[in-house]
Design a protein around this motif. Structure first.
Motif, PDB file in Angstrom:
ATOM      1  N   ALA A 195      -5.641  -4.095   5.266  1.00  0.00           N
ATOM      2  CA  ALA A 195      -4.372  -3.791   4.604  1.00  0.00           C
ATOM      3  C   ALA A 195      -3.254  -3.624   5.630  1.00  0.00           C
ATOM      4  N   ALA A 196      -3.553  -2.943   6.716  1.00  0.00           N
ATOM      5  CA  ALA A 196      -2.539  -2.733   7.756  1.00  0.00           C
ATOM      6  C   ALA A 196      -2.120  -4.051   8.397  1.00  0.00           C
ATOM      7  N   LEU A 235      -0.270   2.685   9.543  1.00  0.00           N
ATOM      8  CA  LEU A 235      -1.538   2.575   8.834  1.00  0.00           C
ATOM      9  C   LEU A 235      -2.667   2.201   9.804  1.00  0.00           C
ATOM     10  N   LEU A 236      -2.355   1.343  10.772  1.00  0.00           N
ATOM     11  CA  LEU A 236      -3.342   0.976  11.793  1.00  0.00           C
ATOM     12  C   LEU A 236      -3.764   2.177  12.636  1.00  0.00           C
ATOM     13  N   THR A 237      -2.835   3.087  12.883  1.00  0.00           N
ATOM     14  CA  THR A 237      -3.153   4.270  13.687  1.00  0.00           C
ATOM     15  C   THR A 237      -3.849   5.352  12.886  1.00  0.00           C
ATOM     16  N   GLY A 238      -3.889   5.184  11.558  1.00  0.00           N
ATOM     17  CA  GLY A 238      -4.567   6.164  10.713  1.00  0.00           C
ATOM     18  C   GLY A 238      -3.696   7.310  10.258  1.00  0.00           C
ATOM     19  N   ALA A 239      -2.389   7.165  10.355  1.00  0.00           N
ATOM     20  CA  ALA A 239      -1.484   8.222   9.913  1.00  0.00           C
ATOM     21  C   ALA A 239      -1.683   8.482   8.420  1.00  0.00           C
ATOM     22  N   GLY A 240      -1.814   9.745   8.058  1.00  0.00           N
ATOM     23  CA  GLY A 240      -2.080  10.113   6.675  1.00  0.00           C
ATOM     24  C   GLY A 240      -0.971   9.721   5.716  1.00  0.00           C
ATOM     25  N   VAL A 297      -2.172  -7.329  -2.683  1.00  0.00           N
ATOM     26  CA  VAL A 297      -3.422  -7.114  -1.945  1.00  0.00           C
ATOM     27  C   VAL A 297      -3.339  -5.829  -1.121  1.00  0.00           C
ATOM     28  N   VAL A 298      -2.217  -5.614  -0.453  1.00  0.00           N
ATOM     29  CA  VAL A 298      -2.047  -4.395   0.350  1.00  0.00           C
ATOM     30  C   VAL A 298      -2.124  -3.157  -0.539  1.00  0.00           C
ATOM     31  N   ILE A 299      -1.404  -3.160  -1.653  1.00  0.00           N
ATOM     32  CA  ILE A 299      -1.413  -2.002  -2.548  1.00  0.00           C
ATOM     33  C   ILE A 299      -2.827  -1.756  -3.068  1.00  0.00           C
TER      34      ILE A 299
END
Length: 139
Positions: free
Chosen positions: A19-20, A77-82, A119-121
């Motif tokens: 997704a990211a 999103l790639l870094t995992g930020a909430g 797709v991302v959503i």
């Protein structure tokens, strides 16, 4: 951690990374689309006249701003930020709306961007966090 839990985590990680990456790709395409609209007004042919018609330069700047926002949220999103998951859903919805309104100018790209945004959503909204991730902010 059980093997089943480990497999679910792997799927969640792949889904979120995909997704990211798709989101960053959509952002780059949005950015280029906006730059093309601002730089070369004659490049686009307008088909049917719509009520929500904007100046082509205005649309270009809308796509540039959205492109930058999508890239930033995709990288977060790639870094995992909430916060990036909810932001990805909101920004994805805005991208879908903007590209729906952009259909008269560049229909095939608009349809592609709308599909990628869906797709991302879907990927971000179906990604389930682990109990440790969902309670990390409580600590």
């Amino acid at each position: 951690m059980s093997e089943d839990s480990s497999a679910k985590q792997g799927i969640a990680a792949v889904t979120s990374m995909t997704a990211a990456i798709v989101m960053v790709t959509v952002g780059v395409i949005q950015l280029f689309q906006g730059i093309a609209a601002v730089a070369e007004n004659e490049m686009f042919v307008v088909g049917v006249e719509y009520i929500y018609k904007f100046d082509l330069s205005a649309w270009g700047w809308i796509h540039i701003v959205l492109g930058v926002l999508v890239i930033v949220v995709g990288l977060a999103l790639l870094t995992g930020a909430g916060w990036a998951r909810m932001a990805a859903i909101v920004i994805g919805a805005l991208v879908i709306l903007a590209n729906f309104l952009w259909l008269p100018y560049y229909p095939w790209w608009s349809i592609l961007i709308i599909a990628l945004s869906v797709v991302v959503i879907w990927a971000v909204s179906t990604w389930h966090t682990t109990p440790s991730e969902s309670h990390a902010h409580v600590r």
